[in-house]
Design an enzyme around this catalytic site. Structure first.
Site, mmCIF file in Angstrom:
data_model
loop_
_atom_site.group_PDB
_atom_site.id
_atom_site.type_symbol
_atom_site.label_atom_id
_atom_site.label_comp_id
_atom_site.label_asym_id
_atom_site.label_seq_id
_atom_site.Cartn_x
_atom_site.Cartn_y
_atom_site.Cartn_z
ATOM 1 N N CYS A 110 1.279 -23.728 22.682
ATOM 2 C CA CYS A 110 0.328 -23.076 21.767
ATOM 3 C C CYS A 110 -1.118 -23.339 22.195
ATOM 4 O O CYS A 110 -1.609 -24.458 22.088
ATOM 5 C CB CYS A 110 0.593 -23.608 20.358
ATOM 6 S SG CYS A 110 -0.679 -23.232 19.152
ATOM 7 N N CYS A 114 -3.483 -24.571 19.468
ATOM 8 C CA CYS A 114 -3.164 -25.969 19.146
ATOM 9 C C CYS A 114 -3.920 -26.906 20.088
ATOM 10 O O CYS A 114 -4.422 -27.948 19.664
ATOM 11 C CB CYS A 114 -1.659 -26.241 19.267
ATOM 12 S SG CYS A 114 -0.645 -25.274 18.144
#
Length: 108
Positions: free
Chosen positions: A32, A35
């Site tokens: 991600c 993230c």
């Protein structure tokens, strides 16, 4: 990658739900991109405010039970738990100032 401790499905109840102080859990995954943008910000905040709020991260790929039970469908999702309940949920990457504003109540 991070200074924040990881929490697993097995440890979630004891480390998060039964904690005396508020706990921020960063739900994330290796793949991600957003993230990875949020991670250094949360590391910084953990260093600055770790006395008031516990900062933990949970890999959603390795620990599918907890994210599913809290309906975490998009990552990064940052949940703050207090007294065993979700009291704040921040979905998506945000700059440090925006995250700090969201956490004002817990850092005062």
């Amino acid at each position: 990658m991070s200074n924040m401790a990881a929490v697993t499905d097995a440890e979630f109840e004891s480390q998060v739900l039964k904690s005396e102080k508020p706990v921020l859990v960063d739900f994330w995954a290796e793949w991600c991109g957003p993230c990875r943008q949020v991670s250094p910000i949360l590391d910084e905040l953990s260093g600055e405010h770790g006395d008031k709020i516990t900062f933990l991260k949970m890999n959603v790929d390795e620990n599918p039970v907890t994210p599913s039970s809290y309906r975490v469908t998009g990552i990064p999702t940052i949940n703050v738990y207090q007294g065993g309940e979700v009291v704040k949920s921040i979905v998506g990457a945000r700059p440090k100032a925006a995250i700090l504003k969201e956490l004002d109540d817990f850092l005062a």
